[in-house]
Design a protein around this motif. Structure first.
Motif, PDB file in Angstrom:
ATOM      1  N   THR A 232     -15.787   9.821 -29.108  1.00 22.75           N
ATOM      2  CA  THR A 232     -15.040   9.834 -27.851  1.00 22.75           C
ATOM      3  C   THR A 232     -15.578  10.881 -26.872  1.00 22.75           C
ATOM      4  O   THR A 232     -15.325  10.784 -25.669  1.00 22.75           O
ATOM      5  CB  THR A 232     -13.548  10.093 -28.104  1.00 22.75           C
ATOM      6  N   TRP A 240     -13.857   4.625 -20.347  1.00 25.11           N
ATOM      7  CA  TRP A 240     -12.470   4.848 -20.750  1.00 25.11           C
ATOM      8  C   TRP A 240     -11.602   3.659 -20.346  1.00 25.11           C
ATOM      9  O   TRP A 240     -10.744   3.206 -21.109  1.00 25.11           O
ATOM     10  CB  TRP A 240     -11.930   6.129 -20.104  1.00 25.11           C
ATOM     11  N   ARG A 272      -4.533  17.729 -31.015  1.00 29.59           N
ATOM     12  CA  ARG A 272      -4.748  17.715 -29.569  1.00 29.59           C
ATOM     13  C   ARG A 272      -5.745  16.631 -29.175  1.00 29.59           C
ATOM     14  O   ARG A 272      -5.557  15.942 -28.159  1.00 29.59           O
ATOM     15  CB  ARG A 272      -5.242  19.089 -29.091  1.00 29.59           C
ATOM     16  N   GLN A 273      -6.790  16.493 -29.968  1.00 27.74           N
ATOM     17  CA  GLN A 273      -7.782  15.458 -29.686  1.00 27.74           C
ATOM     18  C   GLN A 273      -7.149  14.066 -29.750  1.00 27.74           C
ATOM     19  O   GLN A 273      -7.394  13.219 -28.888  1.00 27.74           O
ATOM     20  CB  GLN A 273      -8.933  15.547 -30.691  1.00 27.74           C
ATOM     21  N   ARG A 274      -6.343  13.843 -30.780  1.00 25.05           N
ATOM     22  CA  ARG A 274      -5.673  12.551 -30.921  1.00 25.05           C
ATOM     23  C   ARG A 274      -4.784  12.261 -29.720  1.00 25.05           C
ATOM     24  O   ARG A 274      -4.834  11.167 -29.144  1.00 25.05           O
ATOM     25  CB  ARG A 274      -4.836  12.543 -32.197  1.00 25.05           C
ATOM     26  N   GLU A 275      -3.992  13.235 -29.322  1.00 26.92           N
ATOM     27  CA  GLU A 275      -3.058  13.021 -28.220  1.00 26.92           C
ATOM     28  C   GLU A 275      -3.784  12.851 -26.887  1.00 26.92           C
ATOM     29  O   GLU A 275      -3.365  12.054 -26.039  1.00 26.92           O
ATOM     30  CB  GLU A 275      -2.060  14.185 -28.147  1.00 26.92           C
ATOM     31  N   GLU A 276      -4.864  13.598 -26.698  1.00 28.41           N
ATOM     32  CA  GLU A 276      -5.614  13.472 -25.444  1.00 28.41           C
ATOM     33  C   GLU A 276      -6.225  12.081 -25.327  1.00 28.41           C
ATOM     34  O   GLU A 276      -6.190  11.454 -24.256  1.00 28.41           O
ATOM     35  CB  GLU A 276      -6.708  14.534 -25.381  1.00 28.41           C
ATOM     36  N   VAL A 277      -6.791  11.581 -26.433  1.00 29.54           N
ATOM     37  CA  VAL A 277      -7.399  10.252 -26.413  1.00 29.54           C
ATOM     38  C   VAL A 277      -6.337   9.185 -26.155  1.00 29.54           C
ATOM     39  O   VAL A 277      -6.523   8.288 -25.324  1.00 29.54           O
ATOM     40  CB  VAL A 277      -8.139   9.981 -27.737  1.00 29.54           C
ATOM     41  N   CYS A 278      -5.216   9.269 -26.843  1.00 28.75           N
ATOM     42  CA  CYS A 278      -4.156   8.273 -26.648  1.00 28.75           C
ATOM     43  C   CYS A 278      -3.610   8.315 -25.226  1.00 28.75           C
ATOM     44  O   CYS A 278      -3.262   7.279 -24.648  1.00 28.75           O
ATOM     45  CB  CYS A 278      -3.030   8.505 -27.658  1.00 28.75           C
ATOM     46  N   SER A 279      -3.538   9.502 -24.650  1.00 32.68           N
ATOM     47  CA  SER A 279      -3.080   9.632 -23.273  1.00 32.68           C
ATOM     48  C   SER A 279      -4.086   9.009 -22.314  1.00 32.68           C
ATOM     49  O   SER A 279      -3.706   8.296 -21.368  1.00 32.68           O
ATOM     50  CB  SER A 279      -2.860  11.113 -22.932  1.00 32.68           C
ATOM     51  N   ARG A 280      -5.380   9.267 -22.520  1.00 29.51           N
ATOM     52  CA  ARG A 280      -6.406   8.698 -21.640  1.00 29.51           C
ATOM     53  C   ARG A 280      -6.397   7.169 -21.717  1.00 29.51           C
ATOM     54  O   ARG A 280      -6.667   6.489 -20.722  1.00 29.51           O
ATOM     55  CB  ARG A 280      -7.796   9.211 -22.036  1.00 29.51           C
ATOM     56  N   GLU A 282      -3.723   5.415 -22.437  1.00 34.40           N
ATOM     57  CA  GLU A 282      -2.387   4.961 -22.043  1.00 34.40           C
ATOM     58  C   GLU A 282      -1.808   3.979 -23.063  1.00 34.40           C
ATOM     59  O   GLU A 282      -1.354   2.878 -22.726  1.00 34.40           O
ATOM     60  CB  GLU A 282      -2.437   4.328 -20.650  1.00 34.40           C
TER      61      GLU A 282
END
Length: 320
Positions: A232, A240, A272-280, A282
């Motif tokens: 990622t 993305w 944090r990496q997991r949450e950032e990716v899921c946020s990007r 959506e």
């Protein structure tokens, strides 16, 4: 959400590595690769040894197609078959699904020279022969693995050179010039044929892994793969958006959220990496369930204790 590894590990003990990987990953795990055992145990040799009509050997300048069988090729095949036997001895009570990793035909073509010199990737006939031989070899290999372990398997096609093939940065034999890029339709069609062959051979899902900085995400997604397996950290701009569209359709993606040089970063970093990716991307909760968390690439260069501790943390992060 689950986690898995991508194939290669440090060390030379196959039985211990298999037991470790099955213990850490109850849902999905690869048949390990241990390149520390020598060139015959490299990802290239473990794939190329299956292509019986394309003998190969290793020369001082690198891998080369040969005019007849080589000792290295026979050793690679024997080692691979022995590894599958060791796997069968340890997999009886494991509840998950095994992943068979194989180097894809484009990276094979980029890594092997012709018998009389010159890169195979620069010869249209040679790269066509490699693509065709790859499909036939995988059919036989998967049939054997499924018979030995008595269960379906997934297939991970490793194409680390895919971006280089498309952008024309692979050096010629002299090292002074680069070979011309291969046109995208040819790359996409051949990769699509490889994926179709892997599915026909019995792969329950087929994943294409590429960790190239010039990630050709569109080619991978358009090729018929069930899931991309990507780092990622190399995603940029529209990539993305394209990946978000894919995941929002409920399709699977294997996301390398932990760079191999940061395997000691710990579970807080991974979360944090997991949450950032899921946020990007959506993604809602249901769409997240189709994600598979992985390291960015193989772990042959990561010290064993660091790798296994970090993989256990990644598995916990994926679960919750």
């Amino acid at each position: 959400m689950i986690a898995t590894a991508l194939g290669s590990f440090a060390g030379t003990g196959m039985a211990a590595t298999i037991r470790a990987v099955l213990g850490v990953f109850p849902d999905r795990a690869p048949l390990p690769e241990l390149p520390d055992r020598g060139p015959h145990a490299s990802m290239f040799a473990r794939t190329m040894c299956l292509l019986e009509d394309l003998p190969f050997d290793r020369q001082p300048a690198g891998w080369r197609l040969s005019l007849g069988p080589s000792i290295l090729a026979r050793r690679a095949r024997r080692t691979l078959l022995d590894d599958i036997d060791v796997l069968a001895e340890n997999i009886d009570d494991w509840p998950g699904r095994l992943t068979i990793t194989t180097m894809g035909p484009w990276t094979l073509s980029a890594c092997v020279d012709l018998p009389r010199g010159g890169r195979s990737i620069g010869d249209p006939g040679a790269r066509r022969d490699i693509c065709q031989a790859w499909g036939a070899a995988l059919d036989t290999h998967l049939a054997w693995v499924r018979r030995v372990i008595g269960a379906p398997v997934a297939v991970q096609i490793d194409e680390p050179c895919l971006g280089q093939v498309l952008t024309g940065v692979i050096p010629d034999e002299s090292g002074r010039h680069s070979l011309p890029p291969v046109e995208e339709p040819e790359v996409r069609d051949a990769l699509g044929a490889a994926i179709a062959q892997a599915k026909a051979a019995g792969g329950d899902i087929v994943v294409v892994h590429c960790c190239d900085d010039e990630l050709p995400l569109g080619v991978i997604l358009d090729s018929g793969a069930d899931a991309p397996s990507i780092d990622t950290a190399v995603l940029r701009g529209s990539s993305w958006d394209r990946l978000a569209q894919w995941c929002q359709q409920g399709r699977q993606a294997w996301l390398g959220v932990v760079p191999t040089h940061q395997m000691e970063a710990g579970s807080a970093f991974m979360t944090r990496q997991r949450e950032e990716v899921c946020s990007r991307l959506e993604l809602d909760e249901q769409e997240r369930e189709a994600l598979v968390l992985t390291p960015a690439c193989g772990l042959a260069g990561v010290e064993r204790s660091v790798a296994w501790r970090s993989l256990a943390e990644l598995a916990k992060v994926a679960r919750g």
